[in-house]
Design an enzyme around this catalytic site. Structure first.
Site, PDB file in Angstrom:
ATOM      1  N   LEU A   8       0.821  -1.206   0.000  1.00 51.66           N
ATOM      2  CA  LEU A   8       0.000   0.000   0.000  1.00 51.66           C
ATOM      3  C   LEU A   8       0.857   1.258   0.000  1.00 51.66           C
ATOM      4  CD1 LEU A   8      -2.673  -1.211   2.596  1.00 51.66           C
ATOM      5  CD2 LEU A   8      -2.841  -1.226   0.089  1.00 51.66           C
ATOM      6  N   GLY A   9       1.881   1.242  -0.862  1.00 52.70           N
ATOM      7  CA  GLY A   9       2.676   2.445  -1.063  1.00 52.70           C
ATOM      8  C   GLY A   9       1.882   3.459  -1.863  1.00 52.70           C
ATOM      9  N   MET A  11       1.582   4.016  -5.071  1.00 58.57           N
ATOM     10  CA  MET A  11       0.816   3.470  -6.197  1.00 58.57           C
ATOM     11  C   MET A  11      -0.222   2.468  -5.722  1.00 58.57           C
ATOM     12  SD  MET A  11       3.334   3.127  -9.513  1.00 58.57           S
ATOM     13  CE  MET A  11       2.011   2.490 -10.531  1.00 58.57           C
ATOM     14  N   GLY A  12       0.180   1.538  -4.856  1.00 62.40           N
ATOM     15  CA  GLY A  12      -0.734   0.502  -4.413  1.00 62.40           C
ATOM     16  C   GLY A  12      -1.967   1.065  -3.742  1.00 62.40           C
ATOM     17  N   ASP A  30      -0.274  -4.987   4.149  1.00 61.45           N
ATOM     18  CA  ASP A  30       0.954  -4.224   4.009  1.00 61.45           C
ATOM     19  C   ASP A  30       1.820  -4.493   5.230  1.00 61.45           C
ATOM     20  OD1 ASP A  30       2.066  -1.738   2.299  1.00 61.45           O
ATOM     21  OD2 ASP A  30       2.531  -1.380   4.408  1.00 61.45           O
ATOM     22  N   SER A 121       2.106   1.836 -15.407  1.00 55.97           N
ATOM     23  CA  SER A 121       2.643   3.191 -15.470  1.00 55.97           C
ATOM     24  C   SER A 121       1.555   4.174 -15.062  1.00 55.97           C
ATOM     25  CB  SER A 121       3.134   3.512 -16.890  1.00 55.97           C
ATOM     26  OG  SER A 121       3.671   4.812 -16.951  1.00 55.97           O
ATOM     27  N   LYS A 189       6.907  -3.035 -20.573  1.00 54.29           N
ATOM     28  CA  LYS A 189       7.080  -1.952 -19.584  1.00 54.29           C
ATOM     29  C   LYS A 189       8.564  -1.647 -19.365  1.00 54.29           C
ATOM     30  CE  LYS A 189       5.815   0.884 -16.220  1.00 54.29           C
ATOM     31  NZ  LYS A 189       6.919   1.044 -15.316  1.00 54.29           N
ATOM     32  N   HIS A 192       9.596   0.529 -22.143  1.00 52.17           N
ATOM     33  CA  HIS A 192       8.909   1.800 -21.866  1.00 52.17           C
ATOM     34  C   HIS A 192       9.736   2.654 -20.913  1.00 52.17           C
ATOM     35  CE1 HIS A 192       6.432   4.040 -18.917  1.00 52.17           C
ATOM     36  NE2 HIS A 192       5.547   4.253 -19.878  1.00 52.17           N
ATOM     37  N   ASN A 193      10.258   2.049 -19.844  1.00 49.22           N
ATOM     38  CA  ASN A 193      11.044   2.801 -18.876  1.00 49.22           C
ATOM     39  C   ASN A 193      12.406   3.198 -19.441  1.00 49.22           C
ATOM     40  OD1 ASN A 193       8.858   2.248 -17.236  1.00 49.22           O
ATOM     41  ND2 ASN A 193      10.117   1.845 -15.437  1.00 49.22           N
ATOM     42  N   GLU A 196      11.738   6.157 -21.381  1.00 49.62           N
ATOM     43  CA  GLU A 196      11.512   7.250 -20.420  1.00 49.62           C
ATOM     44  C   GLU A 196      12.838   7.891 -19.998  1.00 49.62           C
ATOM     45  OE1 GLU A 196      10.518   7.107 -15.755  1.00 49.62           O
ATOM     46  OE2 GLU A 196       8.962   6.221 -17.022  1.00 49.62           O
TER      47      GLU A 196
END
Length: 331
Positions: A8-9, A11-12, A30, A121, A189, A192-193, A196
């Site tokens: 649950l950071g 993003m999560g 978490d 992303s 991905k 993709h990074n 980036e």
């Protein structure tokens, strides 16, 4: 649908919020109990242990991992797989190495557990903007999970359709894509990074030229005092190099044109390295992507030993002194 979120950071937690907004039930866990408590106060189903977490999932059980790549993901995936049964679904939504996905998918397949890798992303803005997702795994399982992906994805929004796509099927215009079998999602991905990194480096180098346009090394007629925040802003409007990364750069420069609160130490999270390795394996030249990665390495050093060697060679073959040494000798 009911699913579980592990991790649950930033993003999560926001993914849980977006899923609940879309009508899904989400069981959460978490390492930090306070994160679980916070999400429970917003409507998620709290769990106190991995056993409790798995027991509260529906059938088939769906567990989505949003934990750091590497050992944390490995340990969490293995622990959950031991508690899951045939037909259950394990989703890795972090930035894992695609070869690890292939290996783990084979391991859990023996138990009849389905493994899906989702390159995600969207960062801290995903709650409102949605998440772009690149998905790998068994196609029929991915189709079963479609309501989850559809909720998390940005949707078509106001972006104009690409000419010629009117008769093309699929979900790519909605912001998520089935890329292929296990590992394919994280492979896409990963690159993709890598891209980036290259885009970010191009903006950074260009703005650095502007920043140094007052250099005394330049003839006075060619010196310019430029407003970097305004340049970044005007590029956002009608320029061929406009992008979301430029939007964020303009935001940072508007807050502080000198970026004084930043040291310039730039970490890398692994995907850039893996992209270069994939390019080596395929014999594909990636001049920009590799240079962008190496620049991140360089950002962590004041002066490397290699630079000292270069300086020593210049002094030995041509008597060239470093600026500080030359200044002392003429003082």
């Amino acid at each position: 649908m009911r699913l579980g979120m592990v991790g649950l950071g930033k993003m999560g937690a926001n993914m849980v919020r977006r899923l609940m907004r879309g009508g899904h039930e989400v069981v959460v866990t978490d390492l930090n109990p306070e994160n679980v408590k916070q999400m429970a106060s917003e409507g998620a189903i709290a769990s106190s242990s991995q056993d409790d977490f798995v027991s509260k999932l529906g059938k088939p059980r769906i567990a989505w991992l949003m934990v750091p790549a590497g050992d944390p993901t490995e340990k969490t995936a293995q622990a959950l797989a031991q508690r899951m049964q045939a037909g259950d679904i394990l989703i890795d939504g972090g930035n894992s190495y695609f070869k690890d996905d292939v290996r783990r998918s084979k391991q859990v397949r023996d138990k009849g557990i389905h493994y899906v890798d989702v390159g995600t992303s969207g960062g801290v803005w995903g709650l409102e903007r949605g998440y772009c997702m690149m998905i790998g795994g068994p196609k029929e399982v991915v189709q079963h999970l479609d309501p989850i992906f559809k909720t998390l994805a940005p949707g078509r929004g106001t972006i104009p359709r690409t000419p010629g796509r009117e008769k093309m099927p699929g979900t790519s215009e909605d912001g998520y894509l089935y890329c292929g079998p296990s590992g394919a999602g994280h492979f896409v991905k990963m690159v993709h990074n890598g891209i980036e990194y290259g885009i970010m480096e191009a903006y950074a180098e260009g703005l650095d030229i502007f920043y140094n346009a007052t250099s005394k090394e330049l003839a006075e007629d060619y010196r310019y005092t430029l407003n970097l925040a305004d340049i970044a802003e005007v590029w956002r409007r009608g320029s061929v190099i406009s992008s979301w990364l430029l939007d964020l750069t303009a935001m940072a420069l508007a807050e502080n044109p000198t970026l004084a609160e930043y040291s310039g130490f730039v970490p890398d999270s692994g995907e850039g390295r893996w992209t270069i390795q994939a390019a080596v394996d395929e014999a594909v030249p990636v001049n920009v992507l590799s240079a962008a990665l190496f620049t991140r390495f360089r950002s962590r050093e004041e002066h490397s030993f290699a630079e000292k060697v270069l300086s020593a060679m210049r002094q030995k073959f041509g008597g060239h002194l470093e600026p500080g040494v030359a200044a002392k000798k003429t003082a």
